[in-house]
Design a protein around this motif. Structure first.
Motif, PDB file in Angstrom:
ATOM      1  N   ARG A 108       0.835  -1.215   0.000  1.00 46.44           N
ATOM      2  CA  ARG A 108       0.000   0.000   0.000  1.00 46.44           C
ATOM      3  C   ARG A 108       0.865   1.258   0.000  1.00 46.44           C
ATOM      4  N   GLU A 153      -6.735   7.225  -2.518  1.00 46.00           N
ATOM      5  CA  GLU A 153      -7.054   6.042  -1.707  1.00 46.00           C
ATOM      6  C   GLU A 153      -7.996   5.085  -2.450  1.00 46.00           C
ATOM      7  N   GLU A 188      -7.070   1.097  -3.487  1.00 48.79           N
ATOM      8  CA  GLU A 188      -7.902  -0.063  -3.170  1.00 48.79           C
ATOM      9  C   GLU A 188      -8.300  -0.807  -4.438  1.00 48.79           C
ATOM     10  N   LEU A 238      -5.116  -2.664  -5.808  1.00 44.29           N
ATOM     11  CA  LEU A 238      -4.765  -3.797  -4.950  1.00 44.29           C
ATOM     12  C   LEU A 238      -5.746  -4.946  -5.138  1.00 44.29           C
ATOM     13  N   ASP A 239      -7.027  -4.616  -5.230  1.00 45.11           N
ATOM     14  CA  ASP A 239      -8.045  -5.646  -5.458  1.00 45.11           C
ATOM     15  C   ASP A 239      -7.863  -6.291  -6.829  1.00 45.11           C
ATOM     16  N   SER A 244      -5.363  -7.286  -1.732  1.00 50.73           N
ATOM     17  CA  SER A 244      -6.006  -6.466  -0.701  1.00 50.73           C
ATOM     18  C   SER A 244      -5.739  -6.995   0.703  1.00 50.73           C
ATOM     19  N   ALA A 249      -2.015  -6.105   1.797  1.00 48.23           N
ATOM     20  CA  ALA A 249      -1.533  -4.801   1.322  1.00 48.23           C
ATOM     21  C   ALA A 249      -0.633  -4.110   2.329  1.00 48.23           C
TER      22      ALA A 249
END
Length: 252
Positions: free
Chosen positions: A101, A119, A123, A126-127, A132, A135
């Motif tokens: 992250r 942000e 997300e 990462l997904d 996720s 992270a």
């Protein structure tokens, strides 16, 4: 070769000679890549692929000839081009002591994403690469496949129009390779043009709609993989075609 409005990339008589070199790394190369394709850029070691990609990504200046990305000249319009492209390098380009992250947040700021948007993009990316749940782990604890997936997430943070991928699945497990290939298809279906280099010919054959084989600095064959295979007697797959075109001599 005039650039068309539908071309993502247009290269005309491109030449790159490195200082002190006896021959050109890229030698009067011509290439057009329409928008919306997954385009495979193939060649043995030393063929000129990395030099070409570096020029298209505005990291190198050509010696002569011209190249455009999204209709913009790679020399005159370098700053504008960099905002429109993403790059997944062969080497892992991450800060190992930061979490996944934190890496994405750092690169998002470098890319000057709007603060209120960062942000949500973190997300989503990462997904997209299935990270996720981990992270907030440091990248130096990740497997090779996980690092490759973070590399991809960083490259698409700013939603580029064109994504360059240099061996994005090299040396990783089958599960990570499968996820990356699936996500590349998703990105392409959403409208992103992909320029894909790999030595995994089976992967290229199934993923790319068009390929170009480069050797000694210029294009020696280009077209749909199945069409190129059919044109060469005795070739049943892209791997056999590649060896037929470039030879079996080692290119260390």
């Amino acid at each position: 070769m005039a650039s068309k409005q539908t071309d993502a990339i247009c290269v005309n008589n491109l030449v790159k000679v490195y200082r002190g070199a006896q021959s050109a790394a890229v030698n009067k190369l011509n290439l057009s890549i329409p928008n919306g394709q997954i385009f495979g850029l193939l060649g043995p070691n030393g063929a000129g692929k990395t030099t070409l990609i570096s020029i298209l990504c505005t990291l190198l200046r050509p010696t002569s000839g011209s190249a455009s990305v999204c209709g913009l000249d790679v020399v005159r319009d370098a700053t504008a081009i960099r905002k429109m492209i993403g790059l997944v390098p062969q080497d892992i380009a991450l800060y190992q002591t930061l979490t996944a992250r934190e890496n994405l947040r750092y690169f998002a700021r470098m890319l000057r994403l709007e603060k209120h948007h960062i942000e949500a993009r973190l997300e989503a990316c990462l997904d997209m690469v299935g990270l996720s749940s981990c992270a907030d782990r440091r990248v130096d604890t990740f497997s090779g496949g996980m690092k490759r997936r973070v590399n991809l997430a960083v490259a698409v943070l700013h939603e580029p129009k064109i994504l360059f991928l240099d061996e994005p699945t090299v040396g990783i497990d089958a599960q990570s390779r499968n996820l990356i290939v699936d996500r590349l298809r998703d990105l392409n279906q959403a409208g992103m043009t992909l320029i894909y280099t790999s030595h995994y010919m089976e992967e290229v054959q199934t993923l790319c709609s068009t390929v170009a084989v480069i050797d000694r600095g210029h294009v020696i064959a280009a077209g749909a993989p199945q069409s190129l295979i059919a044109e060469h007697e005795g070739c049943h797959n892209l791997d056999q075609l590649f060896l037929t075109l470039t030879g079996k001599q080692l290119r260390d």
